[in-house]
Every structure is written in structure tokens, then in C-alpha cells.
Design an enzyme around this catalytic site. Structure first.
Site, PDB file in Angstrom:
ATOM      1  N   GLU A   9     -84.520 -11.640 -24.897  1.00  9.34           N
ATOM      2  CA  GLU A   9     -85.815 -10.968 -24.859  1.00  9.34           C
ATOM      3  C   GLU A   9     -85.837  -9.548 -25.413  1.00  9.34           C
ATOM      4  O   GLU A   9     -86.703  -8.756 -25.024  1.00  9.34           O
ATOM      5  CB  GLU A   9     -86.298 -10.938 -23.409  1.00  9.34           C
ATOM      6  CG  GLU A   9     -85.507 -10.007 -22.458  1.00  9.34           C
ATOM      7  CD  GLU A   9     -84.417 -10.679 -21.627  1.00  9.34           C
ATOM      8  OE1 GLU A   9     -83.909 -11.725 -22.066  1.00  9.34           O
ATOM      9  OE2 GLU A   9     -84.076 -10.159 -20.553  1.00  9.34           O
ATOM     10  N   GLU A  53     -89.197 -15.708 -22.700  1.00 10.00           N
ATOM     11  CA  GLU A  53     -88.797 -14.450 -23.347  1.00 10.00           C
ATOM     12  C   GLU A  53     -90.001 -13.525 -23.483  1.00 10.00           C
ATOM     13  O   GLU A  53     -89.888 -12.316 -23.297  1.00 10.00           O
ATOM     14  CB  GLU A  53     -88.141 -14.694 -24.717  1.00 10.00           C
ATOM     15  CG  GLU A  53     -86.970 -15.677 -24.728  1.00 10.00           C
ATOM     16  CD  GLU A  53     -85.917 -15.434 -23.657  1.00 10.00           C
ATOM     17  OE1 GLU A  53     -85.755 -14.287 -23.218  1.00 10.00           O
ATOM     18  OE2 GLU A  53     -85.263 -16.413 -23.235  1.00 10.00           O
TER      19      GLU A  53
HETATM   20  N1  B3K Z   1     -81.665 -12.588 -20.660  1.00 11.55           N
HETATM   21  C1  B3K Z   1     -81.089 -13.582 -21.523  1.00 11.55           C
HETATM   22  C2  B3K Z   1     -79.786 -14.106 -21.042  1.00 11.55           C
HETATM   23  C3  B3K Z   1     -78.621 -13.267 -21.396  1.00 11.55           C
HETATM   24  C4  B3K Z   1     -77.338 -13.973 -21.059  1.00 11.55           C
HETATM   25  C5  B3K Z   1     -76.160 -13.096 -21.226  1.00 11.55           C
HETATM   26  N2  B3K Z   1     -74.920 -13.821 -21.070  1.00 11.55           N
HETATM   27  C6  B3K Z   1     -82.025 -14.712 -21.756  1.00 11.55           C
HETATM   28  C7  B3K Z   1     -83.023 -14.950 -20.705  1.00 11.55           C
HETATM   29  O1  B3K Z   1     -82.752 -15.187 -19.554  1.00 11.55           O
HETATM   30  O2  B3K Z   1     -84.175 -14.866 -21.032  1.00 11.55           O
HETATM   31 ZN    ZN Z   2     -84.599 -14.649 -18.751  1.00 15.59          ZN
END
Ligand code: B3K
Ligand code: ZN
Length: 868
Positions: free
Chosen positions: A263, A297
Site C-alpha cells: 500500500e 490496498e
Molecule cells: N502491508 C502489506 C504486507 C507487507 C508484508 C511484509 N512482509 C500488504 C498488505 O497487507 O496490504
Molecule cells: Zn494490508
């Protein structure tokens, strides 16, 4: 191992010693030696003139403080310590990195021909030395310089503010993000793409440019992602009153990506799996997945980016909440019941299994070695269930008031889970004191219910007990605040009004004690209870339903989810009894009443086709395995298959007639059309086990005008091991061998092939021209499916499956530890198998533990499993 990795504890949180108000970055991009110049404005917060910066895999070129060369620093494990610093200063750090050699896909790396980044959780420290922690929020300006022909598009967060051309064929673009953000939300992309463009006008009138970047030639696969983005923006305005806050929103699809998507502010980077789709290349499931992930996202822009996490222990603050939001989005746009069913399957299957495994942790973990190991089903999916329970307790209106208060208090800052609950509590007046335990207690509670009807007094009592078994991480458990949604029915299907102590009460019972009795008055007959409606809490429900009551609920319950759930409960009874039968060398049997109940559902004229398909879907081998402390892999597989065959033969006419009537002349991706295809292909999966199966499936494959029907045919041929399987697989591979993403579906079928020679075939499939151990999608589909979706072959008594897994893990430990760490999960549960299998799995884990370069990711899991 060089040094035993150290765990971090939530209780040890301390605020940063310094803060950084702005950072000015310049990237001079080259495959093997990219120069990164970072100029930060730093202010000391603590009485400390020493600054520890995080940094890994970096080559340090120089450090300057207030434009003077600085030598008072020391390079230490995991970073750099700079000393003798003034109160406020400008820090210039120049580093060099090697994106092409970066196979871990964290930090700056190359995906195919493009440069891209992945910084969450702690990837920014692979780009430059920095305070790489989510509670340091800075304004970013980023200049990207690269070869103009190879990289015509140079992207970063925020708005494009300047650009120019250099001699020697290079050019540059500078970006500025007006919103302060932590380093994990930084992104950069450089490459050559096709771009799909659109526009969105927010409800207050802001014009937003929408751009989706895909590999050249893939423009005809980007439109569903664009539609999903526009739908997400609209939905967030309507349901949450939240608007987008920049003039541009970009999404880039890349082929090499460790997870689903990221995101980054204004510049999402996506696994191409969650962007690219057209009817020839993607299934309905892919379409729905794209809608959900694009939504997820996008929703992070408020829940994650505008309000971020204070520290990584608070991950569920943004992830649980954003999963809740994306689930609501999908439910508002599509079928609420079907969405709920699919989400509940994940909780009852893999999430319950995780909670019972050596990796068990609360949704807000207490102790972490490698943060990437905690992007789990518990933090995400159970985290979302916890938000959902608050939504149930407060109701939509008060919940939205809570969201408003949360943003009022915390917009532009880094917050904690406690901040969120406090906002919900303050805005609603609902006491969430005991409820907070859901954040700190791990494990799955069991709720056991007994009922008693008193015909004289016309009262009906539910005696509700709760308990949570000790988990690997936590011995003592306390009673939780559990919202229990119920409904009572008369024998002819009327809803009974709920009354307690003379007053009418709602459907949600507040279960807060270890044992509690709820007495309902004016109940004129012994009712049929519908319990834990909509799965109102992530618990295991125990209630001794009779077959008749379950059959009644399957057709009479007012709530679609409850109908499905009754069907699952009925199946569960007979799966269990038949597993016991198989273990005692007895026959597998199903009562005619069960078959009639499912016939009733198949013939229903009121249920939507998508829901019927869900009712007809048996629980997975993994879910069933979760019911047992000691798993009998072969007995479970045998029973599930036998039940499928029995239902197929008993209901062949019904399946066959549905199969023919549900045929659609034209392909469309409306929710109704998806539902019809889903039921038709579910019917096909049963018909595969009848005499006509082979012919039917062969002809569906060769006449299909869309990928959903193609894959449905192949997958049925695979499960039922039909004669046509080989022909279909060969045809598909010939047609799609140039396209890894489309081949992934084929790899997944090879991985889950139940045939005895599956492992041999998998090994030779690794030489397939579109397979590569460098690409996480290929690994997950071929090897991940073998480990997770092929229980009988993976757990084959020879131990070959374990040996294979061990070898692959060893290789991935070096090239991509994050992917290795995802893959290892089934091995961690070794204590659930018989002694022989246990010891063979343990050997593989021990071999990994003995490696001298074992990555933190695997170290954390392997040691937890072996030491628990
Ligand atoms: N925030 C990211 C995930 C990141 C993972 C790092 N190992 C995607 C999500 O949850 O939207
Ligand atoms: Zn997320």
C-alpha cells in the site's frame, strides 16, 4: 550461525531518540551499483547525541553532518552508530546497493526488466541507513535517475514536481509526497510499461489521475483492476466517509513479489496476480481476489497510511481493520453470505491451525524475532474478526462514530491497538474493558452450549461455557467477552421473540463468564436454536445438534450463513464417525436423511446458486485435520473422497440437471453469473465421480470460452484422476507455456495431484520452461500446493515429501528467506502426526537448524517448533 538472533518484546517499546522531519532522496539507478543519496533533517528528542541508524546489505560511501564530512561513526551489526551530533542537523548519507543481486525481494530489487521496491516491514534499511521504524514520520522528496530508453517511467510517492534529461541517454523525475510517512511506505519504480489511465472525482471535487502500469502487451488485462479501484474509492466515501488525498493514484504490477500487494502512499506495488485478468486468463476467483486486494490496498490509505502503527507489534491495528474493511467492501458489492462463508473457512481452517501450532500468537504479538513472520492469518484474519466483533457489539452507527473519533485523534500519527479500542469505547459508551483481552490472549476458545426446555414455566435456557486451551506461547487463559448471535425457531419455522427478565432482548448475547445461563421466557414449545449466527466470534462451537435439527436449519434458518453452517455441522458429524469407522476397518456410511437434506438444498428454488455451491462444498482435508490432535492423513482423505463419491452417485440426477440448466451462452463477470458458474462447476466436480465424468469434463475443457470453466474441468479431472487428465494438462501447457502467471494454475494442479507419482512429476516440472525457483508465485503454486494441498502425497510414508521440502527450504533460505518461511509452516505441525512421520519431519527441521547461515525467518520458526 553467526549470532543467535535476538527477540524483541512489545513491553520494551521506547520512543525514538531522534525524529526526522524530511528526507530528500536521489537514486542513480544501475543494475549492480545504484547510488543512493539521502539528506535528512534530524532533531534530537532524547538527551542523547548518539544516533543509531538501521542498515543492512549496504555499502557506505560517505556521511556528512551539516555539509561537513563526518568520521565519528561506527558500523555495527544491523546498522551504524553516529556520535557527537548537535541537537538539530542535516545528515547526508551516501550508500551503494546491488538491486540485481537482491533475490530476497526486499528493499530495491529488479523484477524482470524493472526496478521496484518493497519496504514493509524493514526493507528501507536495505536502501539507506535510516530510522527504519514506523513511528518516525517524514516528508519525502525523491529524485530517480535512470536510462531513458530502458526506463521511460520513473515513479515514486506523491506528486511529480520536476523532470529533466541528462546527457548519456539518462533522464530524471522528482517526486514529492506532502504526507509525512514512515519509511515502510516508501516506493520507487523504474521501467517500461503499458499504462491504463482513468480519472476519479472525489465527493468533495478533487480530480485524481488513476494509472495502472503493466508489462508491455498486458493492457487488455488491466481493466478489472481499474474498475475495482474506482469502486473502492466510491465505496470508502459512501460507507466510511473517507476520501482520497492526493492528485494521483498509481498501481504497478510486477511479476516478482513476495506477497499480494503493498500500500505505498500513492504508488501501490502489486503482485501481477492481483492486477492482470481477462476472461481467457483468469478465473472468477482471480477476479474476486483482484477486487478484494485492490480494495484492501486502497483502504490502507486511511487505515495504515494516514494513521499508521506505532511499532510492529501493533500490526493488526492496520491489517485487521483493513481486512475488515475489504471484507465489507466485497460483501456490499457481492454476496454477503458467500463472502462470510469464505472468510469463516479461513478462520476455521488455517487460522485455527495456526493458533494451535508452535507459531501461536495473539493478534498483537508480544515477542518477535523476524517481523515478516508475523504477517499471519492471526494478525490479519483473526484481527479482522476482532474488529468485526466490535462492530457487532456497537452496531454500524456507533462503529462509524468510533472511526471518526479515531481519525480525529490520530490522523497523521502512529497509533496503537489500544488507541483504536479507546476511540470505539469513547464514541459508543460500550464497555470494552474485558473485550481487550482478544488483543493479548492467543488460542481458540471453545464455547460449549447446553439447552433445557421447561414446558411448565415455558422457559428455555442456554447454559454457555467457555474455555481456551493453553497454547505454545501462553499457558494461562481467561474468559473472553464473546458476542454470541442466536435465534430460536418453532418447529414450523417461526422466529421466536427473545425475552429475558420480562424484556425483549436482541440476538446478541454477551458471554463474559466461564459459565453463564441465559433464560428466555414465553417460549411455548421446545425450540430449535440457531447458534453463533454469522460466526459472531472466532470460536469453536460445541452443541449437540440432532441430525433433524441440522436438516431443519439447512432449509429453515432465516440467515443464509446459518443454513450453510448447519450443512457443514451435519457433514462434520459423519466425517468424524466415518474416520473412526475407517480406523476400525469398518465401512464408510451416510444416512439417507443426510443425502435427502443435501438434495433439498440442490433443489431449492429460493437459495442463490452461489450459496448452494458453498453448501455442497465439503470441508477441506486441512480443516478436518484441525479437529484432531493426532491426524490420520489417509483415513481423512479416504472418508472425504468416499463422501464425495456417495453424494455424487446418490444425487447424480440433480447434479446433472443443474449442470445442464446452468450453462450460460455468454460470459460475463456479474455476481449472478459468477454464482451460476460456481454451482455448475461444483456439480461438475461431483459428476467427475460418475460414469459420465470423463466425457463430460473432456468436453467442458475443449468447449470452454473462459478460464473459470477451463480450470474447473482440469481441477475435477485432477482430483478424480480421470483418464483425460493428461490430455488436458498437456494441451494447457502447450497453450500457456510462455506465460508464468497463467501457468501457475497448472503448477498448482501438479502440486496437488493426488497420484502416487506426484512428487516425481513435480520434480520434473521444476524443469518446465516457465518454472523458476526465483519467482515466489511459481514456488507457491507448485511447491506450496504440494506441501499444503496434497496431504496424502506430501505425508507419504516413504518420507520423500519431507526430504524434498527440506532441500527446497535449504535453497530458499539463502535466496529468499521470506518465501522459505511461508513454505515451512506445514512442517512446524509435526507433532500432530504419528511417531514415524514426526521423526522424519524432525530430521528435516534439525538439518535446517544446523545450517550456519540460517536466516532469522526460518530460525524463529524452526526453533519454536523444535523447542515447544
Ligand atoms: N502491508 C502489506 C504486507 C507487507 C508484508 C511484509 N512482509 C500488504 C498488505 O497487507 O496490504
Ligand atoms: Zn494490508
Amino acid at each position: 550461525m553467526a549470532q543467535t538472533p535476538q527477540a524483541k518484546y512489545r513491553k520494551d517499546y521506547t520512543p525514538p531518540s531522534h525524529t526526522i522531519s524530511s528526507i530528500d532522496l536521489v537514486f542513480d539507478l544501475y543494475d549492480n551499483n545504484t547510488k543512493v543519496t539521502a539528506v535528512s533533517k534530524v532533531t534530537q528528542l532524547e538527551q542523547d547525541n548518539v544516533l543509531h541508524l538501521d542498515g543492512e546489505h549496504l555499502k557506505l560511501t560517505s556521511i556528512e553532518v551539516n555539509e561537513e564530512k563526518w568520521t565519528r561513526f561506527e558500523q555495527v551489526e544491523g546498522g551504524i552508530v553516529i556520535s557527537g551530533l548537535p541537537q538539530e542537523f542535516e545528515l547526508k548519507v551516501v550508500t551503494e546497493i546491488d538491486p540485481e543481486a537482491n533475490t530476497a525481494l526486499e528493499g530495491l530489487y529488479k523484477s524482470g526488466g524493472a526496478f521496484c521496491t518493497q519496504c514493509e516491514a524493514e526493507g528501507f534499511r536495505r536502501i539507506t541507513y535510516y530510522l527504519d521504524r514506523p513511528d518516525v514520520l517524514a516528508k519525502y522528496t525523491t529524485k530517480v535517475i535512470a536510462d531513458k530508453t530502458q526506463y521511460p517511467y520513473l515513479l515514486s510517492n506523491g506528486n511529480r514536481i520536476a523532470e529533466g534529461v541528462l546527457e548519456n541517454g539518462r533522464h530524471w523525475v522528482q517526486w514529492q509526497d506532502p504526507h509525512p510517512k514512515p519509511a515502510y511506505l516508501f516506493a520507487l519504480v523504474a521501467g517500461d510499461f503499458d499504462v491504463l489511465r482513468d480519472k476519479y472525482v472525489t465527493k468533495s471535487g478533487r480530480n485524481v489521475e488513476l494509472e495502472i502500469f503493466v508489462d508491455k502487451g498486458n493492457l487488455d488485462r488491466a481493466s478489472h483492476a481499474m474498475t475495482s479501484l474506482i469502486n473502492s474509492m466510491k465505496w470508502d466515501e459512501e460507507r466510511f466517509d473517507l476520501e482520497y488525498d492526493l492528485d494521483i493514484y498509481m498501481i504497478v504490477a510486477v511479476d516478482f513479489f513476495n506477497m499480494g500487494a503493498m500500500e505505498n502512499k500513492g504508488l501501490n506495488i502489486f503482485n501481477s496476480k492481483f492486477v492482470l485478468a481477462n476472461e481467457q486468463t483468469a478465473t472468477d476467483t482471480d477476479y474476486l481476489g483482484i477486487e478484494a486486494v485492490i480494495g484492501h490496498e486502497y483502504f490502507h490509505n486511511w487505515t495504515g497510511n494516514r494513521v499508521t502503527c506505532r511499532d510492529w507489534f501493533q500490526l493488526s491495528l492496520k491489517e485487521g481493520l483493513t481486512v475488515f474493511r475489504d471484507q465489507e467492501f466485497s460483501s456490499d458489492l457481492g454476496s454477503r453470505a458467500v463472502n462470510r462463508i469464505n472468510n469463516v473457512r479461513i478462520i476455521r481452517g488455517p487460522q485455527f491451525a495456526e493458533d494451535a501450532s508452535p507459531m501461536s500468537h495473539p493478534i498483537r504479538p508480544e515477542k518477535v524475532i523476524e517481523m515478516n513472520n508475523f504477517y499471519t492469518l492471526t494478525v490479519y484474519e483473526k484481527g479482522s474478526e476482532v474488529i468485526r466483533m466490535m462492530h457487532t457489539l456497537l452496531g454500524e452507527e456507533a462503529f462509524q462514530k468510533g472511526m471518526k473519533l479515531y481519525f480525529q485523534r490520530h490522523d497523521g500519527t502512529a497509533a496503537t491497538c489500544e488507541d483504536f479500542v479507546a476511540a470505539m469505547e469513547d464514541a459508543s459508551g460500550v464497555d470494552l474493558k474485558q473485550f481487550r483481552l482478544w488483543y493479548s490472549q492467543s488460542g481458540t476458545p471453545t464455547v460449549s452450549i447446553e439447552s433445557e426446555y421447561n414446558s411448565e414455566k415455558q422457559t428455555y435456557s442456554l447454559v454457555v461455557s467457555q474455555s481456551t486451551e493453553a497454547t505454545h506461547d501462553q499457558q494461562d487463559k481467561q474468559p473472553l467477552h464473546i458476542p454470541l448471535d442466536i435465534e430460536l425457531y418453532t418447529n414450523n419455522g417461526q422466529v421466536i421473540e427473545l425475552q429475558c427478565n420480562g424484556v425483549r432482548v436482541g440476538n446478541i448475547l454477551n458471554v463474559t463468564e466461564e459459565k453463564q445461563t441465559f433464560v428466555f421466557e414465553n417460549v411455548t414449545e421446545n425450540p430449535i436454536p440457531s447458534l453463533l449466527r454469522d460466526f459472531s466470534a472466532p470460536v469453536i462451537l460445541e452443541y449437540d445438534y440432532s441430525d433433524d435439527e441440522l436438516a431443519f436449519l439447512m432449509t429453515q434458518a432465516k440467515n443464509d450463513f446459518s443454513r450453510w453452517d448447519a450443512g457443514q455441522t451435519l457433514l462434520a458429524k459423519y466425517i468424524r464417525s466415518n474416520v473412526t469407522a475407517v480406523q476400525g476397518n469398518k465401512d464408510i456410511t451416510l444416512p439417507p436423511s443426510l443425502i435427502d437434506a443435501f438434495r433439498g438444498v440442490l433443489l431449492s428454488e429460493t437459495l442463490e446458486p452461489a450459496l448452494i455451491a458453498e453448501v455442497m462444498t465439503l470441508p477441506s482435508h486441512n480443516e478436518v485435520s484441525g479437529w484432531y490432535n493426532r491426524v490420520d492423513v489417509d483415513a481423512i482423505a479416504k472418508v472425504l473422497k468416499a463422501i464425495k463419491v456417495k453424494l455424487a452417485n446418490a444425487l447424480e440426477d440433480e447434479f446433472s440437471s443443474l449442470y445442464h440448466t446452468l450453462q450460460q451462452a455468454q460470459y460475463s463477470i456479474t455476481h449472478q453469473a459468477i454464482g451460476m458458474r460456481s454451482l455448475r462447476n461444483t456439480a461438475l466436480s461431483y459428476l467427475a465421480y460418475t460414469d459420465n465424468g470423463n466425457q463430460l469434463i473432456n468436453s467442458q475443457y475443449f468447449s470452454a470460452n473462459n478460464m473459470t470453466d477451463t480450470i474447473a474441468a482440469m481441477s475435477s479431472a485432477n482430483s478424480a484422476q480421470l483418464e483425460c487428465r493428461e490430455t488436458l494438462m498437456a494441451d494447457y501447457s502447450e497453450k500457456w507455456k510462455h506465460d508464468g502467471l497463467v501457468m501457475d494454475k497448472w503448477f498448482a494442479l501438479q502440486g496437488s495431484n493426488p497420484a502416487d507419482n506426484a512428487l516425481e512429476v513435480i520434480k520434473s516440472t521444476m524443469d518446465h520452461e516457465s518454472f523458476s525457483l526465483k519467482n515466489p508465485n511459481r514456488i507457491r503454486n507448485l511447491i506450496g500446493s504440494f506441501l499444503n494441498m496434497n496431504p496424502v502425497q506430501f505425508h507419504a510414508k516413504s518420507g520423500e515429501g519431507y526430504l524434498f521440502a527440506g532441500k527446497i527450504l535449504k535453497e530458499l533460505n539463502t535466496s529468499n528467506p521470506q518465501v522459505a518461511s511461508r513454505l515451512i509452516d506445514p512442517l512446524l505441525k509435526f507433532r500432530k502426526y504419528d511417531e514415524t512421520r514426526q521423526s522424519m519431519i524432525k530430521v528435516e527441521l534439525e538439518k535446517l537448524r544446523a545450517m550456519d547461515n540460517l536466516a532469522n525467518d526460518l530460525f524463529e520458526k524452526v526453533s519454536k517448533a523444535l523447542d515447544s
